[in-house]
Design a protein around this motif. Structure first.
Motif, mmCIF file in Angstrom:
data_model
loop_
_atom_site.group_PDB
_atom_site.id
_atom_site.type_symbol
_atom_site.label_atom_id
_atom_site.label_comp_id
_atom_site.label_asym_id
_atom_site.label_seq_id
_atom_site.Cartn_x
_atom_site.Cartn_y
_atom_site.Cartn_z
ATOM 1 N N PHE A 67 -1.013 10.133 9.517
ATOM 2 C CA PHE A 67 -0.157 9.304 9.513
ATOM 3 C C PHE A 67 1.133 9.170 9.416
ATOM 4 O O PHE A 67 1.176 7.726 10.113
ATOM 5 N N ASP A 68 2.058 10.022 10.323
ATOM 6 C CA ASP A 68 2.653 10.301 11.749
ATOM 7 C C ASP A 68 2.668 9.219 12.715
ATOM 8 O O ASP A 68 3.508 8.681 12.927
ATOM 9 N N VAL A 76 0.678 -0.944 0.083
ATOM 10 C CA VAL A 76 -0.027 -0.542 -0.176
ATOM 11 C C VAL A 76 1.191 1.012 -0.262
ATOM 12 O O VAL A 76 1.624 0.756 0.568
ATOM 13 N N LEU A 77 0.321 1.729 -0.702
ATOM 14 C CA LEU A 77 0.837 3.870 -0.780
ATOM 15 C C LEU A 77 0.072 4.476 0.705
ATOM 16 O O LEU A 77 -1.128 4.162 -0.593
ATOM 17 N N GLU A 78 0.978 5.624 0.863
ATOM 18 C CA GLU A 78 0.326 6.284 1.718
ATOM 19 C C GLU A 78 0.641 7.509 2.045
ATOM 20 O O GLU A 78 1.246 7.477 1.284
ATOM 21 N N GLY A 79 0.260 8.238 1.881
ATOM 22 C CA GLY A 79 0.639 9.989 2.295
ATOM 23 C C GLY A 79 -0.525 11.126 2.174
ATOM 24 O O GLY A 79 -1.794 10.096 1.861
ATOM 25 N N CYS A 80 -0.507 12.011 2.318
ATOM 26 C CA CYS A 80 -0.714 13.116 1.758
ATOM 27 C C CYS A 80 -1.918 13.190 0.774
ATOM 28 O O CYS A 80 -0.496 13.267 -0.510
ATOM 29 N N ASP A 81 -2.722 14.550 0.108
ATOM 30 C CA ASP A 81 -2.684 15.099 -1.566
ATOM 31 C C ASP A 81 -1.415 15.186 -1.353
ATOM 32 O O ASP A 81 -0.985 16.326 -1.462
ATOM 33 N N ARG A 82 -0.999 14.903 -3.629
ATOM 34 C CA ARG A 82 -0.343 15.288 -3.831
ATOM 35 C C ARG A 82 1.806 14.559 -3.390
ATOM 36 O O ARG A 82 2.367 15.585 -4.101
ATOM 37 N N GLY A 135 -8.492 6.521 5.289
ATOM 38 C CA GLY A 135 -9.964 6.710 5.476
ATOM 39 C C GLY A 135 -10.070 6.858 7.090
ATOM 40 O O GLY A 135 -10.551 7.907 7.565
ATOM 41 N N VAL A 136 -8.601 6.879 7.542
ATOM 42 C CA VAL A 136 -9.219 7.135 9.660
ATOM 43 C C VAL A 136 -7.910 7.955 9.595
ATOM 44 O O VAL A 136 -8.376 9.254 10.395
ATOM 45 N N ALA A 137 -6.798 8.736 8.781
ATOM 46 C CA ALA A 137 -6.357 9.597 9.134
ATOM 47 C C ALA A 137 -7.748 11.113 8.592
ATOM 48 O O ALA A 137 -7.468 12.130 9.017
#
Length: 210
Positions: A164-165, A11-17, A103-105
């Motif tokens: 996320f942190d 999975v790749l996660e992170g803020c928009d952009r 979804g959680v973040a």
């Protein structure tokens, strides 16, 4: 039950952009071009009826309360559980752009309770690895198209990053922080090396659940 050789769930996660879509596509293309069976997925999947409702919400053409949209995002992931299990167990690696953690973040960033937000995810597949693309919000807001969708606001994205942190700090056994402010090529090389290690380790491990 153990399978002889299963695919890895990445999975790749992170803020928009932060580059999730580009990097997940690059990883998928690398794997398939080198003979690894792989599938590229993105959540929310806007192809289903639930996904269509989510799309209308994200494009600001539909209003829903925070609890309802959170549960719809979760339901959208549940729609694909069986398909994902079957693909992984038959040797296909899944490269997924956003998953339960987004979804959680995003919901916690709205002020919702962390445990309540995690509850609907229990029983979904746990990734073998989460690559967290991390970059300063001031850097991300300068990227093309920032601000086009509902959640693309600087203060809100800062709150998302904080969640996320927290997740990254609490789940160090399978979360990997990636400096997304580097060039696309440097970021990809970091992801590629980590992904190949994950693929080798996942082969003979059973699937785990959240």
């Amino acid at each position: 039950m153990r399978t002889a050789k299963r695919g890895a769930f990445i999975v790749l996660e992170g803020c928009d952009r932060s580059g999730k879509s580009s990097q997940s596509r690059l990883l998928y293309e690398f794997l398939t071009s080198n003979g690894y069976p792989a599938k590229h997925m993105h959540f929310p999947s806007r192809t289903t009826e639930i996904g269509s409702t989510i799309n209308s919400y994200l494009k600001n053409s539909k209003e829903l309360n925070d609890q309802v949209i959170h549960l719809l995002f979760s339901a959208n992931r549940w729609e694909f559980l069986k398909e994902m299990q079957n693909l992984l167990n038959t040797g296909t690696t899944l490269i997924v752009d956003r998953y339960s953690y987004s979804g959680v973040a995003y919901s916690v960033a709205k002020g919702m309770d962390f445990d309540w937000c995690m509850a609907p995810e229990k029983g979904l597949l746990r990734p073998d690895a989460v690559f967290y693309l991390k970059a300063p919000i001031d850097y991300l807001i300068q990227r093309d198209d920032f601000g086009r969708e509902r959640y693309e606001k600087k203060d809100f994205q800062s709150k998302v990053a904080n969640v996320f942190d927290r997740l990254c700090e609490e789940q160090t056994e399978f979360w990997h922080s990636i400096d997304a402010s580097q060039s696309e090529a440097v970021v990809f090389e970091d992801i590629r090396l980590k992904a190949m290690s994950v693929l080798n380790k996942a082969k003979h491990k059973p699937l785990c659940l959240l």
